[in-house]
Design a protein around this motif. Structure first.
Motif, mmCIF file in Angstrom:
data_model
loop_
_atom_site.group_PDB
_atom_site.id
_atom_site.type_symbol
_atom_site.label_atom_id
_atom_site.label_comp_id
_atom_site.label_asym_id
_atom_site.label_seq_id
_atom_site.Cartn_x
_atom_site.Cartn_y
_atom_site.Cartn_z
ATOM 1 N N LEU A 39 0.820 -1.212 0.000
ATOM 2 C CA LEU A 39 0.000 0.000 0.000
ATOM 3 C C LEU A 39 0.855 1.262 0.000
ATOM 4 N N GLU A 40 1.905 1.271 0.791
ATOM 5 C CA GLU A 40 2.754 2.458 0.859
ATOM 6 C C GLU A 40 3.434 2.718 -0.471
ATOM 7 N N THR A 58 2.298 1.829 -3.375
ATOM 8 C CA THR A 58 1.279 2.115 -4.385
ATOM 9 C C THR A 58 0.671 3.504 -4.220
ATOM 10 N N ARG A 59 0.681 4.028 -3.013
ATOM 11 C CA ARG A 59 -0.074 5.231 -2.672
ATOM 12 C C ARG A 59 0.219 6.416 -3.596
ATOM 13 N N LEU A 103 -2.549 7.835 -6.287
ATOM 14 C CA LEU A 103 -3.240 9.094 -5.991
ATOM 15 C C LEU A 103 -3.002 10.153 -7.065
ATOM 16 N N SER A 144 -6.587 10.550 -0.578
ATOM 17 C CA SER A 144 -6.192 9.416 0.256
ATOM 18 C C SER A 144 -6.749 8.122 -0.312
ATOM 19 N N VAL A 145 -6.163 7.015 0.137
ATOM 20 C CA VAL A 145 -6.578 5.690 -0.298
ATOM 21 C C VAL A 145 -6.598 4.783 0.927
ATOM 22 N N ALA A 146 -7.488 3.802 0.914
ATOM 23 C CA ALA A 146 -7.568 2.863 2.024
ATOM 24 C C ALA A 146 -7.970 1.494 1.491
ATOM 25 N N VAL A 186 -4.426 2.020 5.988
ATOM 26 C CA VAL A 186 -4.376 3.352 5.377
ATOM 27 C C VAL A 186 -2.924 3.802 5.289
ATOM 28 N N PRO A 187 -2.353 3.873 4.081
ATOM 29 C CA PRO A 187 -0.979 4.362 3.945
ATOM 30 C C PRO A 187 -0.948 5.888 4.051
ATOM 31 N N GLY A 188 0.192 6.421 4.455
ATOM 32 C CA GLY A 188 0.317 7.880 4.537
ATOM 33 C C GLY A 188 -0.451 8.439 5.716
ATOM 34 N N LEU A 224 -10.920 5.203 -2.742
ATOM 35 C CA LEU A 224 -10.198 6.456 -2.943
ATOM 36 C C LEU A 224 -11.107 7.598 -2.503
#
Length: 364
Positions: free
Chosen positions: A32-33, A35-36, A40, A47-49, A65-67, A144
């Motif tokens: 996830l990190e 890809t974020r 985005l 944000s993405v989850a 949830v990354p970031g 997203l």
């Protein structure tokens, strides 16, 4: 796949970065990190989850949830019964759904989820989400979010839709290979069953690690004349060589090898393993599946009666024409049942149905 969306050169590069990131690790947080940022930017969002859900014995969920954190998701348990996203995406798995398709804007702004997000200081003005069926008992959902009043466009939905098979593949790989030690690139001993094994192979097709029953299965499956000098049987080496020469979109349809024998099926699933640098190794997960494999209860519960009957005959390797004759329906009706089965069970093809059914009947 991406050509029909008329992406710019920069957008195509971003899409490639997203796909590369999805295959960069077998750890959910690391994937996830990585890809974020490109995701985005490709589908402009704030944000993405990712929500991972177990459906048995009761629905259970975990948000990743990354970031920057999303405060609403940290309090999700208290508002989950009012989640207006869940029902639409469960009704249309593998389809990207925009908030305007979930409910009218007036209802959106009066929803508990929206009001709670504003109270927590981060109004989630727009959402775009897709349900990712992985196994009958395990699902993912990617969402997203935008914090400004700017609706997602059909182009954004098309971009995310083109990535959905890669998202499913990434979540499945992370889930299936939790025992992978990414630092040493070693698989722990998964089990002592004689009908399942794995190999770790370098790009030259040299075997670098294997489980205790791998050689037994290979000797049972292939004649001595079938083996290449590398030690791999030629059918598996040829499939691996082909996969290494394919782009990411093409690989998705070819990463399971199946051989039908008199006593059952032999399957090999090919998974490219992450590496920080240099050539990446591959895991070959080998399974023997009996010809008379039953349809698992968890699968049957997600299907209509006709879909369950169709799935039962698919597991017996019947053709669509044979199934239609047995059930007294038209072939195109069987085709529709098969599409529904794939969507509801999160499988790509018959080989994946066999693989997942065997896993549920005799779990690792």
């Amino acid at each position: 796949m991406s050509g029909s969306m008329n992406l710019t050169t920069h957008e195509l590069m971003l899409r490639d970065r997203v796909i590369s990131a999805l295959n960069s690790s077998l750890s959910f947080p690391q994937v996830l990190e990585a890809t974020r940022a490109p995701l985005l930017e490709l589908a402009p969002s704030d944000s993405v989850a990712l929500c991972l859900m177990r459906t048995t014995p009761v629905l259970d969920f975990k948000w990743l949830v990354p970031g920057h954190p999303i405060p609403l998701l940290e309090h999700y348990a208290s508002v989950s019964d009012h989640d207006f996203v869940r029902a639409p995406i469960f009704a249309r798995p593998n389809e990207v759904i925009l908030d305007e398709e979930m409910l009218p804007r007036r209802e959106y702004e009066h929803s508990l989820l929206y009001q709670r997000s504003r109270e927590l200081g981060l109004g989630l003005e727009h959402v775009m989400a897709v349900l990712l069926p992985i196994r009958p008992d395990f699902l993912g959902a990617l969402a997203l979010y935008r914090t400004q009043r700017r609706s997602y466009s059909p182009q954004c939905a098309a971009v995310l839709s083109s990535l959905t098979p890669h998202l499913v593949n990434a979540v499945r790989n992370c889930s299936d290979v939790q025992a992978l030690n990414t630092g040493a690139l070693l698989l722990e001993e998964l089990h002592d069953r004689t009908d399942t094994a794995y190999l770790i192979v370098e790009p030259s097709s040299r075997k670098v690690r294997r489980s205790k029953h791998a050689d037994v299965l290979l000797e049972r499956w292939f004649a001595p004349s079938d083996f290449h000098s590398s030690g791999l049987p030629l059918p598996l080496k040829e499939r691996l060589d082909a996969l290494m020469g394919m782009d990411a979109d093409s690989r998705l349809e070819k990463n399971v090898w199946v051989s039908l024998q008199a006593d059952g099926y032999r399957t090999v699933r090919f998974i490219e393993l992450p590496a920080s640098d240099g050539p990446r190794k591959w895991a070959l997960l080998m399974n023997e599946i009996p010809m008379s494999i039953p349809l698992p209860v968890d699968m049957r519960s997600k299907l209509t009666l006709r879909e369950a009957e169709t799935a039962k005959y698919l597991l017996r390797n019947w053709t669509h024409e044979q199934i239609a004759g047995e059930l007294g329906i038209k072939v195109h009706t069987v085709d529709t049942h098969v599409r529904n089965i794939r969507d509801k069970l999160g499988i790509d093809n018959r080989a994946e149905l066999l693989y997942q059914a065997a896993r549920l009947n005799k779990p690792v």
